[in-house]
Design an enzyme around this catalytic site. Structure first.
Site, PDB file in Angstrom:
ATOM      1  N   ASP A   1     -48.010  29.647   7.632  1.00 58.38           N
ATOM      2  CA  ASP A   1     -47.094  28.740   6.922  1.00 58.38           C
ATOM      3  C   ASP A   1     -46.120  29.568   6.093  1.00 58.38           C
ATOM      4  OD1 ASP A   1     -48.360  26.492   7.877  1.00 58.38           O
ATOM      5  OD2 ASP A   1     -49.491  26.090   6.045  1.00 58.38           O
TER       6      ASP A   1
ATOM      7  N   ARG B   1     -42.051  27.980  14.106  1.00 62.11           N
ATOM      8  CA  ARG B   1     -41.985  26.572  13.664  1.00 62.11           C
ATOM      9  C   ARG B   1     -40.761  26.418  12.762  1.00 62.11           C
ATOM     10  NH1 ARG B   1     -46.626  25.191   9.816  1.00 62.11           N
ATOM     11  NH2 ARG B   1     -47.865  25.098  11.717  1.00 62.11           N
TER      12      ARG B   1
HETATM   13  P1  FDA Z   1     -37.316  14.006   5.962  1.00 65.21           P
HETATM   14  O1  FDA Z   1     -38.022  14.446   4.726  1.00 65.21           O
HETATM   15  O2  FDA Z   1     -35.853  13.755   5.888  1.00 65.21           O
HETATM   16  O3  FDA Z   1     -38.048  12.737   6.521  1.00 65.21           O
HETATM   17  C1  FDA Z   1     -37.607  12.009   7.648  1.00 65.21           C
HETATM   18  C2  FDA Z   1     -38.450  10.766   7.789  1.00 65.21           C
HETATM   19  O4  FDA Z   1     -39.805  11.126   8.029  1.00 65.21           O
HETATM   20  C3  FDA Z   1     -38.516   9.911   6.526  1.00 65.21           C
HETATM   21  O5  FDA Z   1     -37.437   9.025   6.463  1.00 65.21           O
HETATM   22  C4  FDA Z   1     -39.847   9.228   6.692  1.00 65.21           C
HETATM   23  O6  FDA Z   1     -39.747   8.168   7.622  1.00 65.21           O
HETATM   24  C5  FDA Z   1     -40.702  10.305   7.309  1.00 65.21           C
HETATM   25  N1  FDA Z   1     -41.383  11.117   6.277  1.00 65.21           N
HETATM   26  C6  FDA Z   1     -41.085  12.405   5.957  1.00 65.21           C
HETATM   27  N2  FDA Z   1     -41.925  12.851   4.991  1.00 65.21           N
HETATM   28  C7  FDA Z   1     -42.726  11.818   4.693  1.00 65.21           C
HETATM   29  C8  FDA Z   1     -43.814  11.673   3.785  1.00 65.21           C
HETATM   30  N3  FDA Z   1     -44.215  12.662   2.988  1.00 65.21           N
HETATM   31  N4  FDA Z   1     -44.449  10.484   3.753  1.00 65.21           N
HETATM   32  C9  FDA Z   1     -44.069   9.464   4.552  1.00 65.21           C
HETATM   33  N5  FDA Z   1     -43.049   9.549   5.439  1.00 65.21           N
HETATM   34  C10 FDA Z   1     -42.394  10.713   5.508  1.00 65.21           C
HETATM   35  N6  FDA Z   1     -42.693  23.096   4.802  1.00 65.21           N
HETATM   36  C11 FDA Z   1     -42.668  24.359   4.291  1.00 65.21           C
HETATM   37  O7  FDA Z   1     -41.936  24.631   3.343  1.00 65.21           O
HETATM   38  N7  FDA Z   1     -43.477  25.317   4.851  1.00 65.21           N
HETATM   39  C12 FDA Z   1     -44.280  25.087   5.907  1.00 65.21           C
HETATM   40  O8  FDA Z   1     -44.977  25.980   6.372  1.00 65.21           O
HETATM   41  C13 FDA Z   1     -44.290  23.767   6.447  1.00 65.21           C
HETATM   42  N8  FDA Z   1     -45.070  23.446   7.530  1.00 65.21           N
HETATM   43  C14 FDA Z   1     -44.909  22.226   8.140  1.00 65.21           C
HETATM   44  C15 FDA Z   1     -45.589  21.938   9.319  1.00 65.21           C
HETATM   45  C16 FDA Z   1     -45.353  20.743   9.984  1.00 65.21           C
HETATM   46  C17 FDA Z   1     -46.039  20.490  11.270  1.00 65.21           C
HETATM   47  C18 FDA Z   1     -44.439  19.793   9.432  1.00 65.21           C
HETATM   48  C19 FDA Z   1     -44.143  18.518  10.136  1.00 65.21           C
HETATM   49  C20 FDA Z   1     -43.833  20.035   8.238  1.00 65.21           C
HETATM   50  C21 FDA Z   1     -44.056  21.237   7.568  1.00 65.21           C
HETATM   51  N9  FDA Z   1     -43.441  21.498   6.353  1.00 65.21           N
HETATM   52  C22 FDA Z   1     -43.474  22.781   5.855  1.00 65.21           C
HETATM   53  C23 FDA Z   1     -42.811  20.396   5.578  1.00 65.21           C
HETATM   54  C24 FDA Z   1     -41.336  20.271   5.872  1.00 65.21           C
HETATM   55  O9  FDA Z   1     -40.650  21.360   5.334  1.00 65.21           O
HETATM   56  C25 FDA Z   1     -40.756  18.972   5.282  1.00 65.21           C
HETATM   57  O10 FDA Z   1     -40.928  18.989   3.910  1.00 65.21           O
HETATM   58  C26 FDA Z   1     -41.362  17.704   5.837  1.00 65.21           C
HETATM   59  O11 FDA Z   1     -41.612  17.814   7.210  1.00 65.21           O
HETATM   60  C27 FDA Z   1     -40.410  16.511   5.635  1.00 65.21           C
HETATM   61  O12 FDA Z   1     -39.193  16.752   6.309  1.00 65.21           O
HETATM   62  P2  FDA Z   1     -38.710  15.949   7.606  1.00 65.21           P
HETATM   63  O13 FDA Z   1     -38.125  16.943   8.534  1.00 65.21           O
HETATM   64  O14 FDA Z   1     -39.804  15.151   8.157  1.00 65.21           O
HETATM   65  O15 FDA Z   1     -37.492  15.082   7.128  1.00 65.21           O
END
Ligand code: FDA
Length: 311
Positions: A137, A187
């Site tokens: 991560d 990732r």
């Molecule tokens: P965004 O936050 O814009 O969300 C898009 C949509 O997804 C929202 O409108 C909602 O519908 C849904 N959603 C997103 N988050 C939600 C929540 N918490 N609860 C409910 N619904 C939600 N970060 C990092 O800094 N280091 C890392 O190593 C990782 N590793 C990692 C692994 C994996 C598999 C994922 C999916 C994510 C990470 N992250 C991470 C977290 C990442 O940086 C980010 O904060 C989250 O994925 C939220 O961003 P989105 O791209 O989903 O978009």
């Protein structure tokens, strides 16, 4: 701004105590965390694999403060990998593990990087023996350099060691281009930590545009992109861009967090895409949960409302 305020709130010891001891915390935690034990992690892994999804397991814990604790975190992963192999879940990397460098020692005052590197070496060796992989991560902005340094060192022995690039960092498109070499598992996510404006994009639209630039850089190379997002717009863009790049369905994967958009996870898997679910387990859930609350104020409102109504 809201993110910064909420990050500060989540760092408060008093709020932390209220959250950890509140009975309602259990309900909220259960939405995002598989459970406290390896048995819980294995049960959820089996369920998700049964639905045609892939899994990466994260043993919760970060900012380890002594070397013994760091070694114990690595031992936990090694035991977990043994059980994944015994139960047939590790085969062909169907279930792998995600490791936070600070959980295995990166933040230690003395020899942090060396300690983390040695512990990740032990975990990666256990993963190789089990037939699966490890992804490191990425944590806050100050840890990017040492993490990337460890990645290059460790990939000499474990070329399939995965890493994470956060699109909110201004450097990330260049990092993606540099890392997009044959066999390189990267990732791509938006980034979940607080970061200074000098090094990070702070507006949502800028972070999204950077995500697309990073995506293009990954697709222009020959690595294995692991595209971590729940964002419907970005998922559409990923679909279009991977087709344009001529990538086969097994040439990349989507990744999403346990408990977030599970129907979308199944929809993508049913259409033939590889979808991996990031499944955290363990009792040290506070840091992970607060990042999920900060990402989506509606989660925090839900949590606070239930806190008030149950007291
Ligand atoms: P965004 O936050 O814009 O969300 C898009 C949509 O997804 C929202 O409108 C909602 O519908 C849904 N959603 C997103 N988050 C939600 C929540 N918490 N609860 C409910 N619904 C939600 N970060 C990092 O800094 N280091 C890392 O190593 C990782 N590793 C990692 C692994 C994996 C598999 C994922 C999916 C994510 C990470 N992250 C991470 C977290 C990442 O940086 C980010 O904060 C989250 O994925 C939220 O961003 P989105 O791209 O989903 O978009």
């Amino acid at each position: 701004m809201l993110r910064r305020v909420m990050m500060a709130v989540s760092a408060s010891d008093r709020i932390r105590d209220v959250m950890i001891t509140a009975p309602v915390a259990r309900d909220v935690v259960a939405r995002f965390v598989a459970g406290a034990t390896q048995d819980d992690a294995l049960r959820v892994t089996k369920e998700l694999l049964g639905q045609g999804l892939l899994v990466t397991l994260d043993h919760l814990g970060e900012h380890t403060t002594d070397p013994e604790q760091a070694a114990a975190a690595a031992d936990e992963y090694i035991r977990l990998l043994g059980r994944l192999a015994d139960e047939g879940h590790a085969r062909a990397g169907r279930a792998e593990v995600s490791v936070k460098p600070t959980a295995v020692g990166l933040g230690l005052k003395d020899h942090g990087e060396k300690t983390a590197r040695e512990n990740i070496t032990r975990i990666a060796a256990a993963a190789a023996a089990a037939g699966t992989t490890v992804t490191m991560d990425m944590e806050d902005q100050h840890l990017v350099e040492p993490t990337v340094r460890m990645l290059h060192e460790l990939r000499k022995d474990f070329p399939d060691l995965g890493c994470v690039i956060q699109s909110y960092l201004r450097r990330s498109a260049a990092d993606c281009a540099a890392l997009s070499v044959a066999g390189s598992r990267v990732r791509l996510c938006k980034g979940a930590y607080d970061a200074a404006e000098e090094v990070a994009y702070t507006g949502r639209a800028e972070v999204d545009r950077s995500y697309v630039r990073c995506l293009r850089a990954l697709l222009a190379g020959s690595g294995y992109p692991m595209l971590a997002t729940h964002d419907p717009r970005l998922i559409e863009i990923i679909q279009a861009q991977t087709i344009l790049a001529g990538l086969p369905a097994d040439g990349f994967e989507y990744q999403m967090l346990y408990g977030i958009r599970p129907a979308e996870q199944r929809r993508l898997a049913n259409q033939g895409s590889r979808v991996r679910v990031y499944v955290p387990y363990g009792s040290d859930w506070y840091g992970y949960l607060t990042r999920r609350l900060v990402e989506r104020p509606a989660n925090l409102t839900f949590f606070l409302r239930s806190l008030i109504s149950r007291r």
